[in-house]
Design a protein around this motif. Structure first.
Motif, PDB file in Angstrom:
ATOM      1  N   LYS A 186       0.834  -1.201   0.000  1.00  9.46           N
ATOM      2  CA  LYS A 186       0.000   0.000   0.000  1.00  9.46           C
ATOM      3  C   LYS A 186       0.867   1.249   0.000  1.00  9.46           C
ATOM      4  CE  LYS A 186      -3.809  -0.322   2.151  1.00  9.46           C
ATOM      5  NZ  LYS A 186      -4.874  -0.430   3.173  1.00  9.46           N
ATOM      6  N   SER A 187       0.523   2.221  -0.854  1.00 11.30           N
ATOM      7  CA  SER A 187       1.286   3.464  -0.946  1.00 11.30           C
ATOM      8  C   SER A 187       0.397   4.557  -1.514  1.00 11.30           C
ATOM      9  CB  SER A 187       2.523   3.279  -1.845  1.00 11.30           C
ATOM     10  OG  SER A 187       2.121   3.057  -3.201  1.00 11.30           O
ATOM     11  N   THR A 188       0.887   5.785  -1.411  1.00 11.84           N
ATOM     12  CA  THR A 188       0.189   6.915  -2.008  1.00 11.84           C
ATOM     13  C   THR A 188       1.196   8.003  -2.328  1.00 11.84           C
ATOM     14  OG1 THR A 188      -1.708   8.399  -1.752  1.00 11.84           O
ATOM     15  CG2 THR A 188      -0.289   8.137   0.159  1.00 11.84           C
ATOM     16  N   LEU A 189       0.826   8.924  -3.222  1.00  9.62           N
ATOM     17  CA  LEU A 189       1.689  10.057  -3.552  1.00  9.62           C
ATOM     18  C   LEU A 189       1.440  11.200  -2.580  1.00  9.62           C
ATOM     19  CD1 LEU A 189       1.445  10.191  -7.459  1.00  9.62           C
ATOM     20  CD2 LEU A 189       3.305   9.264  -6.076  1.00  9.62           C
ATOM     21  N   ILE A 190       2.510  11.911  -2.202  1.00 10.22           N
ATOM     22  CA  ILE A 190       2.399  13.076  -1.337  1.00 10.22           C
ATOM     23  C   ILE A 190       3.168  14.226  -1.969  1.00 10.22           C
ATOM     24  CG2 ILE A 190       2.095  11.727   0.771  1.00 10.22           C
ATOM     25  CD1 ILE A 190       5.037  12.066   1.371  1.00 10.22           C
ATOM     26  N   GLU A 191       2.971  15.431  -1.432  1.00  8.36           N
ATOM     27  CA  GLU A 191       3.570  16.625  -2.025  1.00  8.36           C
ATOM     28  C   GLU A 191       4.979  16.859  -1.502  1.00  8.36           C
ATOM     29  OE1 GLU A 191       0.891  19.806  -1.274  1.00  8.36           O
ATOM     30  OE2 GLU A 191      -0.712  18.970  -2.495  1.00  8.36           O
ATOM     31  N   GLY A 192       5.876  15.934  -1.782  1.00 13.32           N
ATOM     32  CA  GLY A 192       7.267  16.097  -1.405  1.00 13.32           C
ATOM     33  C   GLY A 192       7.532  15.770   0.043  1.00 13.32           C
ATOM     34  N   LEU A 193       8.817  15.641   0.385  1.00 16.24           N
ATOM     35  CA  LEU A 193       9.247  15.393   1.751  1.00 16.24           C
ATOM     36  C   LEU A 193       9.589  16.711   2.426  1.00 16.24           C
ATOM     37  CD1 LEU A 193      11.596  12.289   1.254  1.00 16.24           C
ATOM     38  CD2 LEU A 193       9.183  12.320   1.897  1.00 16.24           C
ATOM     39  N   ASP A 234       7.737  22.145  -5.703  1.00 15.97           N
ATOM     40  CA  ASP A 234       7.858  21.997  -7.149  1.00 15.97           C
ATOM     41  C   ASP A 234       6.678  21.163  -7.621  1.00 15.97           C
ATOM     42  OD1 ASP A 234       8.464  21.352  -9.763  1.00 15.97           O
ATOM     43  OD2 ASP A 234      10.617  21.156  -9.386  1.00 15.97           O
ATOM     44  N   SER A 235       5.849  21.711  -8.490  1.00 17.72           N
ATOM     45  CA  SER A 235       4.648  21.002  -8.935  1.00 17.72           C
ATOM     46  C   SER A 235       4.977  19.734  -9.690  1.00 17.72           C
ATOM     47  CB  SER A 235       3.800  21.927  -9.827  1.00 17.72           C
ATOM     48  OG  SER A 235       4.561  22.327 -10.954  1.00 17.72           O
ATOM     49  N   HIS A 236       6.228  19.616 -10.143  1.00 13.54           N
ATOM     50  CA  HIS A 236       6.611  18.427 -10.895  1.00 13.54           C
ATOM     51  C   HIS A 236       7.355  17.408 -10.031  1.00 13.54           C
ATOM     52  CE1 HIS A 236       5.341  20.483 -14.506  1.00 13.54           C
ATOM     53  NE2 HIS A 236       6.141  21.498 -14.208  1.00 13.54           N
ATOM     54  N   ARG A 237       7.507  17.692  -8.731  1.00 12.73           N
ATOM     55  CA  ARG A 237       8.227  16.785  -7.849  1.00 12.73           C
ATOM     56  C   ARG A 237       7.295  16.316  -6.742  1.00 12.73           C
ATOM     57  NH1 ARG A 237      13.832  17.788  -8.040  1.00 12.73           N
ATOM     58  NH2 ARG A 237      14.095  16.184  -6.461  1.00 12.73           N
ATOM     59  N   VAL A 238       7.161  15.038  -6.597  1.00 13.71           N
ATOM     60  CA  VAL A 238       6.335  14.478  -5.539  1.00 13.71           C
ATOM     61  C   VAL A 238       7.155  13.403  -4.821  1.00 13.71           C
ATOM     62  CG1 VAL A 238       4.168  14.928  -6.762  1.00 13.71           C
ATOM     63  CG2 VAL A 238       5.326  12.732  -7.073  1.00 13.71           C
ATOM     64  N   ALA A 239       6.563  12.823  -3.793  1.00 16.81           N
ATOM     65  CA  ALA A 239       7.197  11.731  -3.053  1.00 16.81           C
ATOM     66  C   ALA A 239       6.187  10.607  -2.900  1.00 16.81           C
ATOM     67  CB  ALA A 239       7.692  12.218  -1.697  1.00 16.81           C
ATOM     68  N   ILE A 240       6.698   9.443  -2.572  1.00 16.52           N
ATOM     69  CA  ILE A 240       5.847   8.275  -2.348  1.00 16.52           C
ATOM     70  C   ILE A 240       5.870   7.939  -0.866  1.00 16.52           C
ATOM     71  CG2 ILE A 240       5.575   5.806  -2.758  1.00 16.52           C
ATOM     72  CD1 ILE A 240       6.717   6.188  -5.539  1.00 16.52           C
ATOM     73  N   ALA A 241       4.676   7.788  -0.269  1.00 18.20           N
ATOM     74  CA  ALA A 241       4.552   7.337   1.113  1.00 18.20           C
ATOM     75  C   ALA A 241       4.202   5.853   1.107  1.00 18.20           C
ATOM     76  CB  ALA A 241       3.480   8.134   1.852  1.00 18.20           C
TER      77      ALA A 241
END
Length: 765
Positions: free
Chosen positions: A73-80, A86-93
């Motif tokens: 199980k995972s989801t995308l988050i708005e960076g660490l 950066d709207s083009h950079r995200v992180a995975i939780a």
């Protein structure tokens, strides 16, 4: 030492290494802004002769995940935290407990890189393994790294040997295997490096260079970075007025034989672009920890760069350990929360409480006079580690799965110490038993953790170790845990603490050797000994104005009738514990108050967080103080509490004055004591018979059935530990995170409805 680094090319300022002086007593304030801001440090490979570092490739996570695949199980988050928006950079939780796999699709050419850096936010502790993937299976030799909790993102460095992947072949993907102990974590990006290294002899080290983890030296555990002459750490920050850069450092003990004859130093450099003032400082490293605080007054409001590296006088390699680099804002208000647990301390061995025994406890009497005392406080286990873990997580042993001293708590469980870390507090612990050590999860969330390597140690040694550690945190808000073991068997108190009911020291001839009367006298001597150890500690320094809680993991069996000497029993004497809470601004009408309402130590963590000002905390539990002075519930309430015995040998339910024990087949497959029989039921009236002497199940059959059925239903309830992925983020960050609930295996085996044993047959309507 290399004088080029200390030359006139830059303006060298003498860093102000500040002596720590006590601050004024705590006044009630907003504590959320206090504490240490951890530095986000990035590893840098230094050039060694003709060597160097080349960043081959940085692989970010795109909004659609792109080539990043997650098993679990995972989801995308708005960076660490700390990453530039950066709207083009995200992180995975990665959510919840259990093993997970993260695959980064290639192709990759293994000849072109020999180091992989994974930017991650880690909240638990465990192992991450990196594999090279061919078309459908791993190829080559995997590399494993131990990851440790840290309050900001860190680069986890994988040094790749030549055997990592077949040379000359294309690797289709890189796969990271995350073990189940790490729990929720965040991943920001991946960097591939090509590092040119000279073939020189490198001494051993406690952990790979440029990695962060728990380092235990002579029983004392600290969270530290590993540095070498080939590696440095760099970070950026903007200091505010009055702030200091704080850290501790020492030589790595694993590399001492190779470096002890050479002069080694930690080189610190602080600079700001366009600003002439530069701090450069060579700090000699020794075989003991050295503490430094460097004034940042000349850089207030400026973007600063800081770097740490290791210098050695002459050729060769050296390794150092760097603890807790961060930015500290000293303030007048430096609150302290002190939690004291005295193992096997009975609830009836406190002055003035109902059923009190003859004990001499001036230190605890003083705490009772300044705060509130719960006369009917109960533990959730009769075993040391399960009871402490319940206290430190707000979760029952049924839900954490920790029901014996050799179990390990899952990585997704957030501890009380971690909650205080989120508030910016420092956390320090000193314990008297190896059962409460790093391996069992008791150390999770503590910046400093000191415990005996094996067995037990005396309380004076435990307190001395704690005093030494507290000297390093004078300027900072502190959560402190002190554990004492004197009240546990065997009872061997110093003779001056052994007193009879009249307060006199008895003669050896006054008691029959081995008699229960002598056993109880010696136990009271150990309880008096605990108080004598605490008195000077509680009366010194910041403890005078601290929030303080005193309790125990369990009671003690002094051969009460009905217990039969069975230590694993969940009888009243084994679960009834002392519970005192005092705080500086307690209302006068609450000071010295004895509360008869039933309370569980499982709720103590939540209560301490609320007293410390953490109103927004989602830590499990109820407020024992009901949230506002003057509204503490003083009358007994119909509260239900549960307990599970060591190894799941029994479970109990207590409501009002009724206490039911259900004996169970042991979950671990081995026995500590002879069981009274699988599925046997006992019912005791705690008010009419405080010692639980008489079993009432036969004469109160209907009540027995009702409570037994409720207990079985509670045991069968799927234990669910909140695996909130926001736990990988500081408060207020981590938008878009979902919540996950994961089931854990049952920890005690209640009887099946179809069981036809004599006890289950008797309990059927």
């Amino acid at each position: 030492m290399d004088s080029r680094l200390l030359g006139a090319a830059s303006l060298l300022l003498t860093a102000t290494l500040c002596a720590c002086t006590p601050r004024a007593p705590w006044e009630k304030a907003d504590y959320s802004s206090l504490g240490l801001r951890q530095l986000e440090l990035k590893p840098i490979e230094l050039s060694t002769g003709d060597g160097g570092l080349h960043v081959l490739r940085t692989i970010a996570i795109p909004p659609d995940r792109g080539g990043w695949e997650v098993s679990g199980k995972s989801t995308l988050i708005e960076g660490l935290p700390g990453q530039s928006p950066d709207s083009h950079r995200v992180a995975i939780a990665l959510l919840g407990p259990g093993e997970k796999a993260v695959k980064v699709m290639g192709p990759f050419e293994p000849d072109q890189f020999n180091q992989v850096n994974l930017l991650a936010m880690v909240r638990g502790e465990g192992t991450i393994t990196l594999e090279a993937m061919g078309e459908s299976r791993p190829v080559g030799v995997p590399v494993s790294v131990r990851a440790s909790a840290w309050s900001s993102p860190q680069y986890i460095v994988f040094e790749l040997p030549e055997s990592f992947a077949p040379r000359g072949e294309t690797v289709r993907a890189l796969r990271f295997l995350v073990d189940g102990e790490l729990g929720p974590m965040g991943i920001g990006e991946l960097e591939l490096h090509q590092v040119e290294r000279n073939p020189v002899s490198v001494p051993p080290s406690s952990m790979p260079a440029n990695t962060h983890g728990a380092v235990t030296i002579e029983g004392s555990t600290r969270r530290a970075w590993s540095l070498s002459t080939d590696h440095s750490l760099a970070g950026e920050f903007i200091p505010m007025s009055g702030e200091f850069l704080k850290f501790s450092a020492r030589l790595d003990p694993s590399s001492l034989p190779a470096t002890v004859a050479q002069e080694v130093a930690l080189f610190l450099r602080i600079q700001s672009s366009g600003y002439l003032r530069i701090i450069e400082r060579a700090l000699p490293l020794t075989d003991t920890w050295q503490r430094y605080e460097v004034s940042l007054d000349d850089y207030v409001g400026r973007q600063c760069k800081v770097s740490f590296s290791v210098q050695i006088d002459g050729s060769g390699h050296a390794f150092a350990l760097l603890e807790s680099p961060g930015i500290l804002q000293p303030k007048i208000e430096q609150p302290t929360v002190l939690l004291i647990t005295s193992s096997a301390h009975r609830g009836d061995h406190l002055p003035f409480v109902a059923g009190a025994r003859e004990v001499h406890s001036p230190a605890l009497e003083d705490l009772m006079a300044r705060g509130v005392t719960f006369e009917n406080a109960y533990s959730s286990s009769d075993a040391t580690l399960p009871a402490h873990n319940a206290l430190f997580t707000g979760l029952h042993p049924r839900d954490t799965g920790v029901i014996s001293n050799d179990h390990v708590m899952g990585g997704s469980v957030v501890t009380l110490a971690q909650e205080f870390q989120k508030m910016g507090w420092r956390t320090v612990a000193s314990t008297s038993s190896a059962a409460l050590s790093e391996s069992g999860g008791a150390a999770r969330g503590f910046d400093r953790f000191n415990a005996p390597v094996e067995g037990e140690r005396s309380g004076d040694l435990t307190i001395d170790s704690l005093r030494d550690d507290l000297k390093d945190f004078i300027h900072e808000p502190l959560f402190v845990w002190l554990h004492l073991n004197e009240a546990q068997r065997p009872y061997e108190p110093p003779r001056r603490y052994v007193k009879d009911a009249a307060g006199k020291r008895p003669l050896a001839t006054d008691y029959e050797p081995g008699s229960m009367e002598l056993l109880r006298l010696l136990y009271r001597g150990e309880v008096n000994h605990v108080d004598a150890l605490l008195k000077p500690f509680l009366s010194a320094g910041r403890m005078n104005t601290a929030i303080i809680a005193f309790t125990s993991d369990r009671g003690e069996d002094l051969d009460e009738p009905g217990l039969g000497g069975n230590r694993s029993s969940l009888g009243h004497a084994m679960l009834h514990v002392p519970l005192i809470i005092t705080w500086p601004d307690a209302a006068p009408e609450l000071q010295g108050l004895l509360i008869s309402a039933r309370a569980g130590t499982i709720d103590l963590g939540k209560t301490l967080l609320l007293l410390a000002g953490s109103e927004a905390s989602t830590f499990p539990g109820d407020d024992l103080l009901r949230g506002s002075a003057g509204l503490i519930e003083q009358d007994p309430v119909e509260r239900t509490t549960y307990a599970i015995a060591h190894d799941g040998q029994a479970a109990s339910i207590t409501r009002g004055n009724l206490h039911l024990i259900l004996h169970l087949p042991q979950a671990s497959g081995h026995e500590l004591n002879a069981s009274p029989g699988p599925h046997r039921v006992e019912l005791h009236d705690l008010q009419a018979r405080p010692g639980s002497e008489q079993d009432l199940q036969a004469e109160e059959l209907q009540l027995t059935r009702q409570l037994r059925n409720e207990l079985i239903a509670w045991l069968r309830t799927a234990p669910r530990v909140s695996a909130d992925p926001e736990s990988i983020m500081p408060p207020g960050q981590g938008k878009g995170l979902e919540h996950a609930q994961e089931s854990l295996p049952p920890v005690a085996q209640p009887p099946e409805d179809s069981c036809d044993c004599s006890w289950c047959t008797q309990m059927k309507d």
